[in-house]
Scaffold this active site. Sequence first.
Site, PDB file in Angstrom:
ATOM      1  N   HIS A  96      -8.075  27.644  28.490  1.00 26.45           N
ATOM      2  CA  HIS A  96      -7.141  27.676  29.601  1.00 26.45           C
ATOM      3  C   HIS A  96      -5.841  26.952  29.256  1.00 26.45           C
ATOM      4  CE1 HIS A  96     -10.486  29.072  31.994  1.00 26.45           C
ATOM      5  NE2 HIS A  96     -11.164  27.966  31.742  1.00 26.45           N
ATOM      6  N   CYS A 140      -2.778  30.215  34.749  1.00 23.54           N
ATOM      7  CA  CYS A 140      -3.323  30.085  33.403  1.00 23.54           C
ATOM      8  C   CYS A 140      -2.989  31.357  32.645  1.00 23.54           C
ATOM      9  CB  CYS A 140      -4.836  29.878  33.490  1.00 23.54           C
ATOM     10  SG  CYS A 140      -5.678  30.084  31.911  1.00 23.54           S
ATOM     11  N   HIS A 143      -5.690  33.989  31.869  1.00 23.77           N
ATOM     12  CA  HIS A 143      -6.467  34.468  33.010  1.00 23.77           C
ATOM     13  C   HIS A 143      -5.626  34.730  34.259  1.00 23.77           C
ATOM     14  CE1 HIS A 143      -9.453  31.996  30.588  1.00 23.77           C
ATOM     15  NE2 HIS A 143      -9.842  33.234  30.457  1.00 23.77           N
ATOM     16  N   MET A 148      -6.299  33.404  38.078  1.00 24.68           N
ATOM     17  CA  MET A 148      -6.377  31.963  37.820  1.00 24.68           C
ATOM     18  C   MET A 148      -4.994  31.371  38.067  1.00 24.68           C
ATOM     19  SD  MET A 148      -8.158  29.936  34.679  1.00 24.68           S
ATOM     20  CE  MET A 148      -8.286  28.146  34.691  1.00 24.68           C
TER      21      MET A 148
END
Length: 155
Positions: A96, A140, A143, A148
């Site tokens: 991440h 992120c 993602h 995210m």
Amino acid sequence: MATAGVLAGCSTETSGSDGGDGGDDGDGSDGGDETAAPPEWPSYLDDAMGDTSQDARGQSEVTVAVGPDGSLAFDPVYLRVDSGTTINFEFESASHNVKPESQPDGGSLDGTEGGELDVVDQGETYSVTLETTGIYAYYCGPHEGTGMKGGISVE
Ligand SMILES: [Cu+2]
């Protein structure tokens, strides 16, 4: 002795409370909460993974978990803080990063080092102190497509 009368009628500068001697609501909250309205989060966050929120106003430091329990999410997704609060993004799983999507002019949410797909090791922490008030949205890189994302309201 004329001043005595002036003082008696002059309560504190916090408006809204009349005749505030005795204090019938002494429950720890300092009655002058001027921001009753919730933040208006950008539509960018509509598909954010999760709906956790935290009102951390009054705290000088707060933690945002990145990918807790292997999830592809931030926790809390929605965060309210005072100006000058330090945000600690703690990377609880691998793969991440944190990248800014939008922030107020002068905002200091630079995000983690590297490009969109440069990730941060598990166990690391990215800390940033936000002074400029306004709404911050971040994501992120790897993602973003699965939501995210997160938002911070600096007030
Ligand atoms: Cu991620």
